[in-house]
Design an enzyme around this catalytic site. Structure first.
Site, PDB file in Angstrom:
ATOM      1  N   LYS A 233       0.834  -1.216   0.000  1.00 14.32           N
ATOM      2  CA  LYS A 233       0.000   0.000   0.000  1.00 14.32           C
ATOM      3  C   LYS A 233       0.864   1.259   0.000  1.00 14.32           C
ATOM      4  O   LYS A 233       0.662   2.168  -0.805  1.00 14.32           O
ATOM      5  CB  LYS A 233      -0.919   0.008   1.235  1.00 14.32           C
ATOM      6  CG  LYS A 233      -1.962  -1.091   1.255  1.00 14.32           C
ATOM      7  CD  LYS A 233      -2.945  -0.912   2.395  1.00 14.32           C
ATOM      8  CE  LYS A 233      -2.313  -1.009   3.768  1.00 14.32           C
ATOM      9  NZ  LYS A 233      -1.772  -2.358   4.053  1.00 14.32           N
ATOM     10  N   GLU A 258       2.267   5.725  10.086  1.00 14.10           N
ATOM     11  CA  GLU A 258       2.888   4.452  10.406  1.00 14.10           C
ATOM     12  C   GLU A 258       4.407   4.519  10.362  1.00 14.10           C
ATOM     13  O   GLU A 258       5.089   3.916  11.183  1.00 14.10           O
ATOM     14  CB  GLU A 258       2.396   3.379   9.424  1.00 14.10           C
ATOM     15  CG  GLU A 258       2.812   1.975   9.788  1.00 14.10           C
ATOM     16  CD  GLU A 258       2.166   0.934   8.889  1.00 14.10           C
ATOM     17  OE1 GLU A 258       1.901  -0.176   9.370  1.00 14.10           O
ATOM     18  OE2 GLU A 258       1.924   1.229   7.697  1.00 14.10           O
ATOM     19  N   ARG A 267      12.509   5.180   1.258  1.00 14.97           N
ATOM     20  CA  ARG A 267      11.805   4.382   0.246  1.00 14.97           C
ATOM     21  C   ARG A 267      11.808   5.101  -1.099  1.00 14.97           C
ATOM     22  O   ARG A 267      11.968   4.484  -2.153  1.00 14.97           O
ATOM     23  CB  ARG A 267      10.377   4.105   0.693  1.00 14.97           C
ATOM     24  CG  ARG A 267      10.252   3.016   1.737  1.00 14.97           C
ATOM     25  CD  ARG A 267       8.859   2.448   1.688  1.00 14.97           C
ATOM     26  NE  ARG A 267       8.676   1.342   2.597  1.00 14.97           N
ATOM     27  CZ  ARG A 267       7.649   0.495   2.531  1.00 14.97           C
ATOM     28  NH1 ARG A 267       6.740   0.643   1.583  1.00 14.97           N
ATOM     29  NH2 ARG A 267       7.528  -0.490   3.390  1.00 14.97           N
ATOM     30  N   ARG A 401     -12.145  -3.221   6.654  1.00 19.71           N
ATOM     31  CA  ARG A 401     -12.353  -3.162   8.102  1.00 19.71           C
ATOM     32  C   ARG A 401     -13.245  -1.978   8.425  1.00 19.71           C
ATOM     33  O   ARG A 401     -13.083  -0.898   7.878  1.00 19.71           O
ATOM     34  CB  ARG A 401     -11.006  -3.018   8.825  1.00 19.71           C
ATOM     35  CG  ARG A 401     -10.207  -4.300   8.856  1.00 19.71           C
ATOM     36  CD  ARG A 401      -8.860  -4.103   9.512  1.00 19.71           C
ATOM     37  NE  ARG A 401      -8.980  -3.741  10.911  1.00 19.71           N
ATOM     38  CZ  ARG A 401      -7.926  -3.514  11.694  1.00 19.71           C
ATOM     39  NH1 ARG A 401      -6.705  -3.618  11.207  1.00 19.71           N
ATOM     40  NH2 ARG A 401      -8.092  -3.189  12.956  1.00 19.71           N
ATOM     41  N   GLY A 404     -18.672  -0.462   6.639  1.00 17.77           N
ATOM     42  CA  GLY A 404     -19.915   0.252   6.344  1.00 17.77           C
ATOM     43  C   GLY A 404     -19.721   1.712   6.023  1.00 17.77           C
ATOM     44  O   GLY A 404     -20.082   2.187   4.939  1.00 17.77           O
ATOM     45  N   ARG A 445     -17.887   5.958  -8.012  1.00 21.14           N
ATOM     46  CA  ARG A 445     -19.185   6.637  -7.968  1.00 21.14           C
ATOM     47  C   ARG A 445     -19.480   7.390  -9.265  1.00 21.14           C
ATOM     48  O   ARG A 445     -20.624   7.496  -9.686  1.00 21.14           O
ATOM     49  CB  ARG A 445     -19.209   7.594  -6.777  1.00 21.14           C
ATOM     50  CG  ARG A 445     -20.529   8.309  -6.568  1.00 21.14           C
ATOM     51  CD  ARG A 445     -20.543   9.008  -5.218  1.00 21.14           C
ATOM     52  NE  ARG A 445     -20.736   8.073  -4.118  1.00 21.14           N
ATOM     53  CZ  ARG A 445     -20.339   8.294  -2.869  1.00 21.14           C
ATOM     54  NH1 ARG A 445     -19.689   9.403  -2.570  1.00 21.14           N
ATOM     55  NH2 ARG A 445     -20.563   7.400  -1.927  1.00 21.14           N
TER      56      ARG A 445
END
Length: 526
Positions: A233, A258, A267, A401, A404, A445
């Site tokens: 990711k 993170e 990176r 996770r 909804g 959408r």
């Protein structure tokens, strides 16, 4: 009794009136105008429509007026007539008749005004006085609590910012807009997009297949990029950040919850210089690699990438930082790594699911406020691990996770899928899956969904477009039977019954979209 304010209240805290009484001041108020507004509401049945979006019971200074306005509101929402008699009966029903001074006081209100001609203007005065009282209340409370040594200063700052933010949000009443100026704005945007040689209307990701489907990341969109741990990711969004900032000169804000900013930049250095990560970490570089580092790192120097590694970043901190970055550097896109590490400090959520719901809703609001796309990384649950087979390992919307709220608020949901991570090295047609990553657009959408294939170079933590002689850029995009000469089609969520054809691969402006030659090898060149 007056309704409670939306702001946090303690039994020990002083009301604005109490605080000002001690200082010898009278809180901001307009009692006579309150009487005039209530009188107008009792005289004309449609007057409530003009003030219903602006006023609420607690906006009134006098407690009696709060009860009367509440009674009028109750009648209006139950589609009952509003007059002296019905309001009096409603006050009796809610047991507030004595609190307002009886039926005589209600009847006297109609004598304070001749008509409802100026009710909206008078209502705005009441609203302004209410805001002044609330600001005094918040400030007074902050002053008192700032002396309390047991309170955490950061929590106090978050709560203060939240209180003023909620107050300011309540003042921004957006008017209904007639469609003509919106059409004109839309046409201007279409014209601007038409001037671009790449045919994109948003911020380009730098990946040909992805940009073809999305037309670039669109302003005010919330884009969720989700995957299981170790799928890449962070590598994916850093590869995009590099493409946006260096290739397309678009200022990018990256909030890394993170990783430390040095790790993040390392990176980028590894990806840009193509020097193995282990050597960058231990500094054991040959003279040739030092030259390689020196020559290639210059492309990163001065790049408009702005990194923030504040841990457990709250929604309110993010909003303040993004506003500042937008004003100072005109950032075109915001990247958050990752959503579940954010906090809703000061918003008093109940469960973790409610907290994530507040965060995702706030991110969508921030994207609209700043008019920039926000890309937020998200974790997937373990559901995908329990499924077997090539198709079983492909992520689904239900795998998000706390899915909804995230799925509901997002304009786009993308999944990163690397089959080789699960030991799947060949697809059903015999194509090699080694080094291949699929970007699955599961929700879009305002456009089409589809799959985009990219090359993942693990040793460099970098995503790239696949070579044109290898696999097609989209898993669904080419018909291998005709050599890939037909245009791609994608299923559109805006029209479930028809396939929406994309522009022909050979007709893309700006080049680089030519279809691979017929008869290309099944074995991917990576």
């Amino acid at each position: 009794m007056a309704q409670k304010s939306n702001y946090k209240n303690n039994n020990n805290r002083k009301t604005p009136a109490q605080a000002d009484a001690e200082m010898g001041r009278i809180p901001p108020q307009a009692v006579e105008i309150e009487e005039a507004v209530l009188g107008a509401l009792l005289l004309e049945k449609d007057a409530f429509i003009a003030v219903s979006e602006l006023l609420k019971p607690e906006c009134f200074y006098r407690e009696a007026h709060q009860h009367i306005f509440q009674a009028i509101s109750n009648l209006f929402f139950h589609e009952q007539p509003v007059d002296i008699l019905t309001v009096t009966e409603e006050l009796k029903k809610i047991d507030k008749m004595e609190a307002v001074g009886g039926a005589f006081y209600v009847s006297q209100l109609t004598s304070r005004v001749a008509s409802a001609a100026h009710i909206e203007y008078h209502a705005r005065i009441i609203w302004q006085k209410y805001l002044q009282r609330e600001m005094i209340h918040i400030s007074s409370d902050l002053q008192t609590r700032s002396y309390d040594e047991s309170l955490d200063v950061n929590d106090l700052l978050d709560e203060a910012e939240n209180s003023f933010y909620l107050l300011s949000q309540g003042t921004m009443k957006k008017e209904v807009t007639q469609i003509d100026p919106v059409i004109q704005e839309s046409i201007e945007r279409i014209k601007e997009a038409g001037k671009r040689t790449d045919g994109l209307s948003g911020v380009p990701s730098g990946f040909t297949g992805l940009d073809r489907i999305t037309s670039g990341w669109q302003s005010s969109d919330l884009v969720i990029i989700a995957a299981r741990p170790a799928m890449g990711k962070t590598a994916f969004v850093l590869s995009m950040a590099r493409n946006m900032a260096i290739t397309h000169q678009q200022p990018v804000a990256v909030f890394s919850l993170e990783m430390a900013n040095v790790q993040l930049v390392n990176r980028l250095i590894i990806s840009e210089t193509e020097i193995p990560g282990e050597k960058i970490k231990n500094g054991n570089l040959s003279s040739q690699e030092w030259e390689q580092l020196d020559s290639k790192i210059h492309s990163l120097m001065g790049a408009p990438i702005f990194v923030d590694d504040t841990p457990a970043l709250s929604v309110f901190e993010l909003r303040a930082k993004c506003r500042r970055l937008k004003k100072q550097h005109d950032v075109k896109i915001v990247i958050i790594d990752y959503l579940q590490l954010m906090s809703a400090s000061g918003m008093n959520p109940g469960s973790r699911e409610q907290e994530v719901s507040m965060i995702s809703r706030s991110l969508k609001g921030l994207a609209k406020e700043l008019d920039v796309p926000i890309l937020a990384l998200s974790q997937l649950n373990r559901g995908v691990e329990n499924r077997s087979g090539l198709e079983g390992k492909r992520p689904q919307l239900a795998d998000l996770r706390e899915s909804g709220a995230i799925e509901q608020d997002a304009d786009m949901v993308l999944f990163i899928h690397r089959p080789e991570y699960y030991g799947l090295f060949e697809d059903n047609e015999g194509y090699s899956l080694e080094g291949m990553a699929e970007i699955i657009i599961a929700k879009h959408r305002n456009g089409a969904t589809g799959d985009v294939r990219l090359r993942f170079r693990k040793e460099l933590a970098r995503f790239e477009d696949p070579e044109l002689q290898g696999l097609p850029m989209s898993g669904d995009g080419f018909d291998s039977g005709n050599g890939g000469s037909e245009p791609m089609t994608f299923k559109s969520k805006m029209n479930e019954d028809e396939a929406v054809p994309s522009r022909s691969m050979s007709s893309q402006r700006g080049g680089g979209f030519d279809a691979p030659p017929s008869g290309f090898d099944k074995e991917a060149p990576f």
